[in-house]
Design an enzyme around this catalytic site. Structure first.
Site, PDB file in Angstrom:
ATOM      1  N   CYS A   1       0.829  -1.213   0.000  1.00 11.44           N
ATOM      2  CA  CYS A   1       0.000   0.000   0.000  1.00 11.44           C
ATOM      3  C   CYS A   1       0.859   1.257   0.000  1.00 11.44           C
ATOM      4  O   CYS A   1       1.371   1.664   1.049  1.00 11.44           O
ATOM      5  CB  CYS A   1      -0.935  -0.017   1.213  1.00 11.44           C
ATOM      6  SG  CYS A   1      -1.953   1.453   1.326  1.00 11.44           S
TER       7      CYS A   1
ATOM      8  N   CYS B   1      -0.513   4.106   2.211  1.00  9.69           N
ATOM      9  CA  CYS B   1      -0.345   3.914   3.658  1.00  9.69           C
ATOM     10  C   CYS B   1       1.116   4.118   4.073  1.00  9.69           C
ATOM     11  O   CYS B   1       1.389   4.708   5.116  1.00  9.69           O
ATOM     12  CB  CYS B   1      -0.749   2.510   4.097  1.00  9.69           C
ATOM     13  SG  CYS B   1      -2.178   1.844   3.281  1.00  9.69           S
ATOM     14  N   ASP B   2       2.061   3.604   3.283  1.00  9.43           N
ATOM     15  CA  ASP B   2       3.450   3.526   3.742  1.00  9.43           C
ATOM     16  C   ASP B   2       4.425   4.444   3.010  1.00  9.43           C
ATOM     17  O   ASP B   2       5.583   4.553   3.419  1.00  9.43           O
ATOM     18  CB  ASP B   2       3.951   2.071   3.611  1.00  9.43           C
ATOM     19  CG  ASP B   2       3.107   1.116   4.439  1.00  9.43           C
ATOM     20  OD1 ASP B   2       2.577   1.556   5.473  1.00  9.43           O
ATOM     21  OD2 ASP B   2       2.962  -0.056   4.056  1.00  9.43           O
TER      22      ASP B   2
END
Ligand SMILES: Cc1cc2nc3c(=O)[nH]c(=O)nc-3n(C[C@H](O)[C@H](O)[C@H](O)COP(=O)(O)OP(=O)(O)OC[C@H]3O[C@@H](n4cnc5c(N)ncnc54)[C@H](O)[C@@H]3O)c2cc1C
Length: 308
Positions: free
Chosen positions: A135, A138-139
């Site tokens: 992701c 997200c990261d």
């Protein structure tokens, strides 16, 4: 003995398909509950959504929240959690929840989308969370001014590369074919982005590092080396339907495990409907707009079924 709570309808999945179905089910007066792990679904992991008609420039997270609020406006209960198994028990379906407990219903809508396909290479499990991610939204933040690689050639892969180029110093986009399969829109953005370097016709065969990822081993020589030095690897290698819990329902699927649905979103099993990315519907064009449409169609069909 604890009493099993029964609903006319249980919607499994709190993504666009499940939430759109809930909005329509509420308006048809069908009492129901949603059981879903990730509120808003996969789109919540997306940087920006800009192709849903009427809604411009909204982050995926914001869009998912808006969908959930809309469903909740009609009073639906959204139970956070994962469905472990479904059994057919006489006239009803019994749904076993991962945290314990069983609920039952007359009708079920499966709207559980897909999960990330793994590359299945050495180092993928070992470095998950230590440089390997599925992701970018997200990261990506953890790779500010660093060098990363994205694997894949789809819209998601190209979108992840473009997003990461806003944070990272350098992004390799590694794809096994000679041409990206993403929409022209994404291909154009990738091609004119000086921070992105596309490595075609190449596979990653191993992820290497010590505490964290430090390089990836390629299946051929690229710029005089068989490895690329990277701080992170984002895997965007496609997806597989999330229906492990539905084995007991004997649903008809296609060769890749996607649930076959009819034009009213019903499945081969009476009392079970399916909508969104987990199905063969909408020509398998997995988008928010098609997931929402299939959810709405399913809700209408379920309402008619329950009235009978
Ligand atoms: C990086 C990326 C970018 C994208 N960009 C766009 C875009 O710009 N525009 C667009 O239209 N589409 C985009 N998509 C596609 C879009 O996200 C999907 O088509 C859409 O989310 C599908 O909705 P869905 O409800 O079918 O499934 P999902 O959104 O996957 O939702 C599934 C739901 O089911 C839950 N679930 C799964 N298994 C269980 C279980 N066992 N028990 C309980 N709950 C469970 C999940 O937690 C989730 O709540 C993108 C996808 C990705 C990955």
């Amino acid at each position: 003995m604890t009493e099993i709570k029964t609903y006319p309808l249980i919607i499994i999945g709190a993504g666009p398909a499940g939430l759109a179905a809930s909005i329509y089910a509420s308006r048809y007066g069908v009492k129901h509950i949603i059981v879903g792990e990730l509120l808003g679904g996969l789109i919540a992991e997306t940087h920006l959504i800009d192709n849903y008609p009427g809604i411009e420039d909204v982050t995926g997270f914001e869009f998912g929240q808006k969908l959930a609020h809309h469903a909740q406006k009609y009073g639906v209960e959204i139970m956070p959690g994962r469905v472990q198994k479904i059994f057919k028990a006489e006239a009803d379906f019994e749904i076993e929840l991962a945290g314990g407990g069983i609920i039952s219903s007359k009708a079920i809508l499966i709207a559980t989308g897909t999960k990330h396909r793994k590359l299945g290479i050495k180092g993928e499990e070992e470095f998950l969370g230590k440089g390997v991610s599925y992701c970018a939204t997200c990261d990506g933040f953890f790779y500010k001014n660093k060098t990363v690689a994205v694997v894949g050639g789809s819209d998601s892969a190209a979108g992840a590369a473009v997003y990461l180029s806003e944070i990272c110093e350098k992004v390799y986009l590694i794809y096994r074919r000679k041409k990206l399969r993403a929409e022209d829109f994404w291909v154009n953005l990738v091609e004119k982005n000086s921070k992105i370097e596309v490595v075609y016709n190449t596979n990653i065969v191993e992820i290497l590092g010590a505490e964290k990822v430090c390089e990836v081993q390629l299946d051929k020589i690229y710029k005089n080396a068989e490895t690329l030095s990277v701080d992170g690897l984002f895997i965007e290698a496609g997806s597989v339907p999330s229906i492990d819990f539905a084995g007991g329902l004997e649903l008809e699927t296609d060769e890749n495990g996607y649930i076959k649905i009819k034009s009213d979103s019903s499945t081969s099993t009476l009392g079970v409907w399916a909508a969104g990315d987990t199905t063969t519907g909408s020509d398998k064009f997995c988008q928010v707009i098609t997931a929402c449409a299939e959810g709405a169609i399913a809700a209408r069909s379920i309402s008619n079924y329950l009235k009978k």
